[in-house]
Write a protein that holds these residues in place. Structure first.
Motif, PDB file in Angstrom:
ATOM      1  N   PHE A 166       0.818  -1.212   0.000  1.00  0.00           N
ATOM      2  CA  PHE A 166       0.000   0.000   0.000  1.00  0.00           C
ATOM      3  C   PHE A 166       0.852   1.263   0.000  1.00  0.00           C
ATOM      4  O   PHE A 166       0.500   2.258  -0.640  1.00  0.00           O
ATOM      5  CB  PHE A 166      -0.963  -0.015   1.188  1.00  0.00           C
ATOM      6  N   ALA A 169       1.644   2.485  -3.206  1.00  0.00           N
ATOM      7  CA  ALA A 169       0.511   3.107  -3.902  1.00  0.00           C
ATOM      8  C   ALA A 169       0.081   4.403  -3.222  1.00  0.00           C
ATOM      9  O   ALA A 169      -0.992   4.940  -3.513  1.00  0.00           O
ATOM     10  CB  ALA A 169      -0.657   2.122  -3.949  1.00  0.00           C
ATOM     11  N   GLY A 170       0.922   4.901  -2.296  1.00  0.00           N
ATOM     12  CA  GLY A 170       0.600   6.146  -1.609  1.00  0.00           C
ATOM     13  C   GLY A 170      -0.498   6.008  -0.571  1.00  0.00           C
ATOM     14  O   GLY A 170      -1.201   6.976  -0.272  1.00  0.00           O
ATOM     15  N   ILE A 171      -0.632   4.805  -0.019  1.00  0.00           N
ATOM     16  CA  ILE A 171      -1.690   4.525   0.951  1.00  0.00           C
ATOM     17  C   ILE A 171      -1.064   4.016   2.250  1.00  0.00           C
ATOM     18  O   ILE A 171      -0.167   3.163   2.228  1.00  0.00           O
ATOM     19  CB  ILE A 171      -2.681   3.471   0.406  1.00  0.00           C
ATOM     20  N   ASP A 207      -5.015   7.889   2.670  1.00  0.00           N
ATOM     21  CA  ASP A 207      -4.096   8.498   1.718  1.00  0.00           C
ATOM     22  C   ASP A 207      -2.893   9.063   2.479  1.00  0.00           C
ATOM     23  O   ASP A 207      -3.059   9.775   3.474  1.00  0.00           O
ATOM     24  CB  ASP A 207      -4.816   9.611   0.954  1.00  0.00           C
ATOM     25  N   GLU A 232     -10.568   3.912  -6.168  1.00  0.00           N
ATOM     26  CA  GLU A 232      -9.270   4.581  -6.173  1.00  0.00           C
ATOM     27  C   GLU A 232      -8.183   3.667  -5.614  1.00  0.00           C
ATOM     28  O   GLU A 232      -7.051   3.645  -6.125  1.00  0.00           O
ATOM     29  CB  GLU A 232      -9.346   5.883  -5.370  1.00  0.00           C
ATOM     30  N   VAL A 233      -8.517   2.885  -4.585  1.00  0.00           N
ATOM     31  CA  VAL A 233      -7.570   1.894  -4.070  1.00  0.00           C
ATOM     32  C   VAL A 233      -7.216   0.901  -5.175  1.00  0.00           C
ATOM     33  O   VAL A 233      -6.039   0.605  -5.419  1.00  0.00           O
ATOM     34  CB  VAL A 233      -8.157   1.158  -2.846  1.00  0.00           C
ATOM     35  N   ARG A 235      -7.451   1.322  -8.398  1.00  0.00           N
ATOM     36  CA  ARG A 235      -6.699   1.987  -9.457  1.00  0.00           C
ATOM     37  C   ARG A 235      -5.234   2.124  -9.086  1.00  0.00           C
ATOM     38  O   ARG A 235      -4.337   1.848  -9.893  1.00  0.00           O
ATOM     39  CB  ARG A 235      -7.302   3.374  -9.730  1.00  0.00           C
ATOM     40  N   ARG A 236      -4.967   2.521  -7.833  1.00  0.00           N
ATOM     41  CA  ARG A 236      -3.576   2.711  -7.409  1.00  0.00           C
ATOM     42  C   ARG A 236      -2.810   1.389  -7.357  1.00  0.00           C
ATOM     43  O   ARG A 236      -1.596   1.369  -7.551  1.00  0.00           O
ATOM     44  CB  ARG A 236      -3.535   3.389  -6.042  1.00  0.00           C
ATOM     45  N   LEU A 237      -3.518   0.306  -7.088  1.00  0.00           N
ATOM     46  CA  LEU A 237      -2.871  -1.008  -7.058  1.00  0.00           C
ATOM     47  C   LEU A 237      -2.686  -1.588  -8.461  1.00  0.00           C
ATOM     48  O   LEU A 237      -2.085  -2.645  -8.617  1.00  0.00           O
ATOM     49  CB  LEU A 237      -3.688  -1.985  -6.205  1.00  0.00           C
ATOM     50  N   GLY A 238      -3.225  -0.890  -9.464  1.00  0.00           N
ATOM     51  CA  GLY A 238      -3.092  -1.365 -10.841  1.00  0.00           C
ATOM     52  C   GLY A 238      -4.155  -2.347 -11.258  1.00  0.00           C
ATOM     53  O   GLY A 238      -4.052  -2.971 -12.319  1.00  0.00           O
ATOM     54  N   GLU A 242      -7.408   3.617 -15.758  1.00  0.00           N
ATOM     55  CA  GLU A 242      -7.742   5.009 -15.479  1.00  0.00           C
ATOM     56  C   GLU A 242      -9.204   5.307 -15.758  1.00  0.00           C
ATOM     57  O   GLU A 242      -9.830   6.141 -15.131  1.00  0.00           O
ATOM     58  CB  GLU A 242      -6.857   5.953 -16.314  1.00  0.00           C
TER      59      GLU A 242
END
Length: 254
Positions: A166, A169-171, A207, A232-233, A235-238, A242
């Motif tokens: 995480f 992913a900026g979390i 965040d 959003e979680v 998306r950030r994990l791929g 988008e």
């Protein structure tokens, strides 16, 4: 949906008989609940997001040698899992003060804990999942001393992995809940494996830049945009493109 045998229905999932002996199909619902089902809503798309996020994390845990019940994803809402005997405990790992631990000890929410803390709760909705000690666990035969040691070791290993995942992913991983089950081999010898799910329903995720909540606290506290935060979680994990559409992700998770 074809007719099939329902084994169990919980707050967020339905378990159906699997296609092979010893397997189950876990169907992720859009239901959102809090405060032991006192608060309830239906959030369109939540089940899909939780299925994909849990699949992603469980696959990675399997790959690093953490045993789980997860086999593979079947479709956007369902996954195939091994049938296990659930240990009647919730294992909570806390890295940062939030929720009940902040209230119990008068801590400011967001205050880092001196070290990661592992807590046990007895799974019983009627009793509101009371916190229990290792003495309670062994006295009531919910798990052995060895089981407790194994659950703590596995939980801390999951914590190390997910904290890094995480963070990339900026979390910030504040805390999370795990459940374990016993998987029996041909000689009826049990081994503990990670069960249930790992998703924003079972984790507190903030965040790293803004401390904005990206988890089920958005539902608990009426903050709104619950599924948007879950997306959003993902998306950030791929896991999500988008555009907001779910991607197939790594070959290993297909």
């Amino acid at each position: 949906m074809s007719r099939r045998k329902k084994i169990y229905e919980g707050k967020a999932k339905i378990l159906y008989e699997g296609p092979e002996p010893g397997t189950l199909v876990a169907h992720f619902k859009d239901d959102a609940t809090a405060f032991n089902n006192k608060k309830h809503a239906t959030l369109e798309g939540k089940g899909v997001l939780n299925n994909r996020i849990s699949e992603f994390i469980m696959t990675h845990l399997n790959n690093i040698g953490v045993p789980t019940h997860f086999i593979r994803r079947l479709n956007m809402r369902e996954q195939l899992v091994r049938e296990v005997e659930i240990v009647p405990l919730e294992v909570v790992v806390r890295n940062v003060a939030a929720g009940s631990i902040a209230k119990r000890f008068g801590l400011e929410e967001g205050e880092p804990l001196p070290r990661s803390i592992v807590e046990f709760y007895y799974k019983n909705d009627a009793l509101e999942d009371p916190m229990v000690s290792e003495e309670h666990i062994t006295a009531f035969n919910w798990a052995t001393t060895q089981d407790i040691d194994d659950m703590i070791a596995l939980s801390l290993r999951v914590n190390d992995f997910m904290s890094g995942l995480f963070a990339g992913a900026g979390i910030r991983l504040i805390d999370f809940k795990l459940e374990f089950g016993r998987l029996y081999d041909q000689n009826d010898i049990p081994r503990l494996v990670l069960a249930d799910e790992i998703s924003p329903d079972s984790c507190r995720l903030w965040d790293m830049a803004t401390n904005e909540k990206m988890d089920k606290d958005r539902f608990r506290r009426d903050l709104g945009n619950v599924t948007e935060a879950y997306a959003e979680v993902a998306r950030r994990l791929g896991i999500m493109k988008e555009s907001g559409q779910a991607s197939d992700g790594p070959e290993a998770v297909k």
